[in-house]
Design a protein around this motif. Structure first.
Motif, PDB file in Angstrom:
ATOM      1  N   LEU A   1     -76.396 -22.266-190.624  1.00  9.72           N
ATOM      2  CA  LEU A   1     -76.567 -22.883-189.571  1.00  9.72           C
ATOM      3  C   LEU A   1     -74.740 -22.975-189.130  1.00  9.72           C
ATOM      4  O   LEU A   1     -74.902 -22.991-187.587  1.00  9.72           O
ATOM      5  CB  LEU A   1     -77.247 -24.455-189.167  1.00  9.72           C
ATOM      6  N   PRO A   2     -74.506 -23.466-189.514  1.00  6.89           N
ATOM      7  CA  PRO A   2     -72.781 -24.096-189.365  1.00  6.89           C
ATOM      8  C   PRO A   2     -71.686 -23.350-189.259  1.00  6.89           C
ATOM      9  O   PRO A   2     -71.161 -23.074-188.036  1.00  6.89           O
ATOM     10  CB  PRO A   2     -71.986 -24.776-191.062  1.00  6.89           C
ATOM     11  N   GLU A   3     -72.295 -21.870-190.065  1.00  5.86           N
ATOM     12  CA  GLU A   3     -71.531 -20.754-189.672  1.00  5.86           C
ATOM     13  C   GLU A   3     -71.384 -19.872-188.280  1.00  5.86           C
ATOM     14  O   GLU A   3     -71.034 -19.160-187.849  1.00  5.86           O
ATOM     15  CB  GLU A   3     -72.199 -18.830-190.387  1.00  5.86           C
ATOM     16  N   CYS A   4     -73.612 -20.274-188.079  1.00  6.49           N
ATOM     17  CA  CYS A   4     -73.469 -19.021-187.038  1.00  6.49           C
ATOM     18  C   CYS A   4     -73.130 -19.956-185.750  1.00  6.49           C
ATOM     19  O   CYS A   4     -72.784 -19.460-184.740  1.00  6.49           O
ATOM     20  CB  CYS A   4     -75.306 -19.340-186.907  1.00  6.49           C
ATOM     21  N   PHE A   5     -72.890 -21.808-185.326  1.00  4.06           N
ATOM     22  CA  PHE A   5     -72.931 -22.230-184.688  1.00  4.06           C
ATOM     23  C   PHE A   5     -70.869 -21.969-184.452  1.00  4.06           C
ATOM     24  O   PHE A   5     -69.906 -22.090-183.518  1.00  4.06           O
ATOM     25  CB  PHE A   5     -72.522 -23.800-184.660  1.00  4.06           C
ATOM     26  N   LEU A   6     -70.346 -21.570-185.508  1.00  3.84           N
ATOM     27  CA  LEU A   6     -68.593 -21.103-185.889  1.00  3.84           C
ATOM     28  C   LEU A   6     -68.788 -19.927-184.982  1.00  3.84           C
ATOM     29  O   LEU A   6     -67.748 -19.896-183.588  1.00  3.84           O
ATOM     30  CB  LEU A   6     -67.998 -21.311-187.225  1.00  3.84           C
ATOM     31  N   GLN A   7     -69.777 -19.111-185.297  1.00  2.30           N
ATOM     32  CA  GLN A   7     -69.302 -18.158-184.680  1.00  2.30           C
ATOM     33  C   GLN A   7     -69.401 -18.266-182.676  1.00  2.30           C
ATOM     34  O   GLN A   7     -68.827 -17.109-182.478  1.00  2.30           O
ATOM     35  CB  GLN A   7     -70.011 -16.721-185.421  1.00  2.30           C
ATOM     36  N   MET A   8     -70.470 -19.087-183.203  1.00  4.18           N
ATOM     37  CA  MET A   8     -70.717 -18.761-181.248  1.00  4.18           C
ATOM     38  C   MET A   8     -69.626 -19.464-180.055  1.00  4.18           C
ATOM     39  O   MET A   8     -68.936 -18.952-179.236  1.00  4.18           O
ATOM     40  CB  MET A   8     -72.236 -19.960-180.807  1.00  4.18           C
TER      41      MET A   8
END
Length: 319
Positions: free
Chosen positions: A100-107
C-alpha cells in the motif's frame, strides 16, 4: 457493541497489498507486449539522455527554449522510470504484488510528473509567445532567471497540490478486493476498491485536473492564438513560415500529450464495454511521449539537429 464488532471486522479485513493484474481481458498473453514496451522505455531513456548531452555540450543551445527542453527530458525520464520497471517486472516475473505505501507513493509521483510536464509545456508556449510577439523584449523577459523561477514554481505547484491525492486514497478502507485491473496505481483505479465512500477522492481528482491541466491548456491555447494573430500580420509568407516553424515541434508534442489525456478521460466511461482501452492508453501515455519528444524536436529543430550531429560526429551538411 455491534458497531464496535463491525469496525473490528473491517480493520481485520484491511488488505496489506494490492495485486496489479495488467491489461484487462488479456492476462494470459500480455507478456508478449513486454518487448515493444521495453524497447520504447530504452528509447525514451537513451533519446532523452542524448538530448541532455547535446544541450550541455553545444554552446549555441544554451538558451531558455533548450533549457526547458532539457527539463522536459528529465521529467519524461522520471515519468517513464516511475512506471515502466514495475510494468516489465509484472510481464517478465509476474511480480504483481505492490504494498500500500509503495502504491500510494507511485500514485503521488505519477501525478507530480504529469503535472510537471503540463507546466513545462506552458513555459515553452510563453517562451515562443514572447519570442514571436515581443521579440525586442525577449532577452529581458525570457532569461535564465525566468527559467529557474518558472521551473521552481511548477515544481512547487505540482508537489504540493498533489499531496492530497495519495493522502485521501490512504484514508480509504480496503477490506475485500485487492486486485487492480491495471499496471499502475491510478487514483480512481485504487480507490474503486475501497469499502467506504470515495466521493472526496473523485471530487479532488476532478478539481485537480480542471484547475491545473485545464488552466495549463487554456494558457497554451491563448499563447498560440496570440502567436497566430501576430504571424498573420507579417508582411511576407516566408517570415510567417519561419516564425511558425519554430513552434511546430512544440505544437506536435502538446497535441499528443493533451489528446491522450482527453481520450483517457472519455474512455473511462466506456470501461465496462472495453476496459482495456483506458489502461492501454495510460501505459502508452507514460512511455510514448518520453520516446517521441526528443525525436520530434531533433527532426523539426535545425539547431538541435546540428548539435546532435556534432556530438555523434556526423556530417551535418550531407545529412
Amino acid at each position: 457493541m455491534f458497531q464496535n464488532l463491525k469496525a473490528f471486522n473491517i480493520s481485520m479485513l484491511q488488505v496489506s497489498e494490492f495485486i496489479l493484474m495488467g491489461f484487462p481481458g488479456i492476462h494470459s498473453w500480455q507478456h508478449w507486449l513486454s518487448l515493444p514496451l521495453a524497447l520504447l522505455y530504452l528509447l525514451a531513456l537513451s533519446a532523452n539522455t542524448l538530448i541532455l548531452i547535446v544541450i550541455n555540450q553545444e554552446p549555441t543551445l544554451h538558451q531558455p527554449m533548450y533549457h526547458f527542453l532539457g527539463i522536459l527530458a528529465v521529467v519524461d525520464m522520471g515519468l517513464a522510470t516511475t512506471i515502466m520497471p514495475k510494468i516489465l517486472a509484472i510481464l517478465w516475473f509476474s511480480a504483481k504484488a505492490i504494498s500500500l505505501p509503495e502504491c500510494f507513493l507511485q500514485m503521488y509521483v505519477i501525478h507530480c510528473f504529469v503535472g510537471m510536464e503540463s507546466g513545462i509545456f506552458v513555459c515553452m508556449a510563453v517562451d515562443r509567445y514572447v519570442a514571436i510577439c515581443r521579440p525586442l523584449h525577449y532577452p529581458s523577459i525570457i532569461n535564465e532567471s525566468f527559467v529557474v523561477k518558472a521551473t521552481l514554481f511548477m515544481a512547487l505547484r505540482n508537489t504540493l497540490a498533489t499531496i492530497p491525492v495519495p493522502v485521501l486514497a490512504a484514508q480509504r478502507h480496503y477490506c475485500s478486493q485487492n486486485q487492480i485491473e491495471h499496471f499502475l496505481c491510478s487514483n480512481l483505479g485504487v480507490t474503486s476498491l475501497s469499502c467506504d465512500d470515495r466521493t472526496i477522492n473523485s471530487l479532488y481528482q476532478i478539481i485537480l485536473a480542471w484547475t491545473f491541466m485545464g488552466s495549463d491548456l487554456g494558457l497554451i491555447i491563448i499563447s498560440y492564438a496570440l502567436i497566430l494573430q501576430s504571424v498573420m500580420k507579417l508582411n511576407t509568407a516566408e517570415a510567417a513560415s519561419k516564425a511558425l516553424s519554430t513552434c511546430a515541434s512544440h505544437l506536435i508534442l502538446i497535441l499528443f500529450f493533451y489528446t491522450i489525456i482527453i481520450v483517457i478521460s472519455i474512455t473511462r466511461s466506456a470501461i465496462m464495454t472495453a476496459p482495456i482501452i483506458p489502461v492501454l492508453l495510460n501505459v502508452l501515455h507514460s512511455v510514448i511521449p518520453p520516446a517521441l519528444n526528443p525525436m520530434v524536436y531533433a527532426l523539426k529543430n535545425r539547431e538541435l539537429r546540428q548539435g546532435l550531429y556534432k556530438v555523434l560526429k556526423l556530417d551535418f551538411k550531407n545529412s
